[in-house]
Design a protein around this motif. Structure first.
Motif, PDB file in Angstrom:
ATOM      1  N   LYS A  18       0.820  -1.209   0.000  1.00  0.00           N
ATOM      2  CA  LYS A  18       0.000   0.000   0.000  1.00  0.00           C
ATOM      3  C   LYS A  18       0.858   1.264   0.000  1.00  0.00           C
ATOM      4  CE  LYS A  18      -4.105   1.807   2.183  1.00  0.00           C
ATOM      5  NZ  LYS A  18      -5.140   1.579   3.163  1.00  0.00           N
ATOM      6  N   GLU A  45      -7.463  -3.832  -4.404  1.00  0.00           N
ATOM      7  CA  GLU A  45      -8.464  -3.974  -3.330  1.00  0.00           C
ATOM      8  C   GLU A  45      -9.768  -4.558  -3.859  1.00  0.00           C
ATOM      9  OE1 GLU A  45      -9.167  -0.307  -1.209  1.00  0.00           O
ATOM     10  OE2 GLU A  45      -7.730  -0.885   0.337  1.00  0.00           O
ATOM     11  N   LYS A  46     -10.229  -4.060  -5.004  1.00  0.00           N
ATOM     12  CA  LYS A  46     -11.476  -4.579  -5.594  1.00  0.00           C
ATOM     13  C   LYS A  46     -11.333  -6.048  -5.961  1.00  0.00           C
ATOM     14  CE  LYS A  46     -13.081  -0.246  -7.587  1.00  0.00           C
ATOM     15  NZ  LYS A  46     -13.300   0.507  -8.833  1.00  0.00           N
ATOM     16  N   GLY A  49     -11.498  -8.280  -2.972  1.00  0.00           N
ATOM     17  CA  GLY A  49     -12.860  -8.393  -2.477  1.00  0.00           C
ATOM     18  C   GLY A  49     -13.645  -9.491  -3.175  1.00  0.00           C
ATOM     19  N   ASP A  89      -5.799  -4.026   5.752  1.00  0.00           N
ATOM     20  CA  ASP A  89      -6.785  -3.022   5.338  1.00  0.00           C
ATOM     21  C   ASP A  89      -7.860  -3.627   4.440  1.00  0.00           C
ATOM     22  OD1 ASP A  89      -5.501  -1.111   6.835  1.00  0.00           O
ATOM     23  OD2 ASP A  89      -4.466  -0.184   5.146  1.00  0.00           O
ATOM     24  N   VAL A  90      -7.482  -4.546   3.564  1.00  0.00           N
ATOM     25  CA  VAL A  90      -8.457  -5.225   2.704  1.00  0.00           C
ATOM     26  C   VAL A  90      -9.416  -6.049   3.561  1.00  0.00           C
ATOM     27  CG1 VAL A  90      -8.711  -7.082   1.002  1.00  0.00           C
ATOM     28  CG2 VAL A  90      -7.065  -5.243   0.597  1.00  0.00           C
ATOM     29  N   LYS A  93     -11.825  -3.699   5.185  1.00  0.00           N
ATOM     30  CA  LYS A  93     -12.745  -3.144   4.185  1.00  0.00           C
ATOM     31  C   LYS A  93     -13.862  -4.121   3.836  1.00  0.00           C
ATOM     32  CE  LYS A  93     -13.011  -1.090  -0.371  1.00  0.00           C
ATOM     33  NZ  LYS A  93     -12.298  -0.317  -1.370  1.00  0.00           N
ATOM     34  N   TYR A  94     -13.534  -5.401   3.744  1.00  0.00           N
ATOM     35  CA  TYR A  94     -14.530  -6.388   3.340  1.00  0.00           C
ATOM     36  C   TYR A  94     -15.171  -7.138   4.507  1.00  0.00           C
ATOM     37  CZ  TYR A  94     -13.384  -5.203  -1.365  1.00  0.00           C
ATOM     38  OH  TYR A  94     -13.225  -4.492  -2.534  1.00  0.00           O
ATOM     39  N   ASP A  99     -11.407  -4.340  12.799  1.00  0.00           N
ATOM     40  CA  ASP A  99     -10.395  -3.284  12.788  1.00  0.00           C
ATOM     41  C   ASP A  99      -9.038  -3.972  12.711  1.00  0.00           C
ATOM     42  OD1 ASP A  99      -9.029  -0.886  12.978  1.00  0.00           O
ATOM     43  OD2 ASP A  99     -10.072  -0.200  14.774  1.00  0.00           O
TER      44      ASP A  99
END
Length: 132
Positions: A18, A45-46, A49, A89-90, A93-94, A99
């Protein structure tokens, strides 16, 4: 240390860092510079997911060890800690992790970077930490 696996996944994508995927942009309204992730990282990232459809019933909110085996297609130098940050972080996010602070991600024990020219991927194993 416990070996209670609470989540496993394989993401058949080249691991990315990142921190090495940032760009400086200018806010068109304020004309002030700001830092954002570049398009390649956003796509990473997408794509991740897509392979994280299988989720725990609720985001993990207790101490765990996140072990990532990151298989790269080249032998180029890669910072494993920056790779961990991107994957953490991924997962947040998903909705896999609630956290990525130290109260939840207690460690990254066993994390490694390897080379597999024909099959770059990220193997994720999250285990419950019972000794905290």
């Amino acid at each position: 240390m416990s070996s209670d696996v609470v989540y496993e996944a394989v993401i058949p994508i080249e691991p990315r860092s990142k921190k090495n995927s940032q760009q400086i942009c200018i806010n068109p309204r304020t004309k002030r510079p700001f830092v954002k992730q570049n398009d390649k990282y956003v796509q990473f990232e997408k794509d991740c997911g897509f392979f994280l459809k299988h989720k725990p019933p609720a985001p993990i909110d207790y101490p765990v060890n996140c072990k990532y085996i990151m298989y790269r297609s080249t032998n180029r130098v890669f910072d494993a800690l920056n790779g961990c940050e991107a994957i953490d972080d991924v997962l947040v996010k998903y909705g896999i992790l609630s956290d990525d602070n130290f109260k939840i991600v207690a460690g990254h024990d066993g994390t490694r970077v390897r080379v597999d020219k024909n099959n770059p991927r990220i193997e994720i194993t999250i285990t419950k930490e019972n000794d905290l």
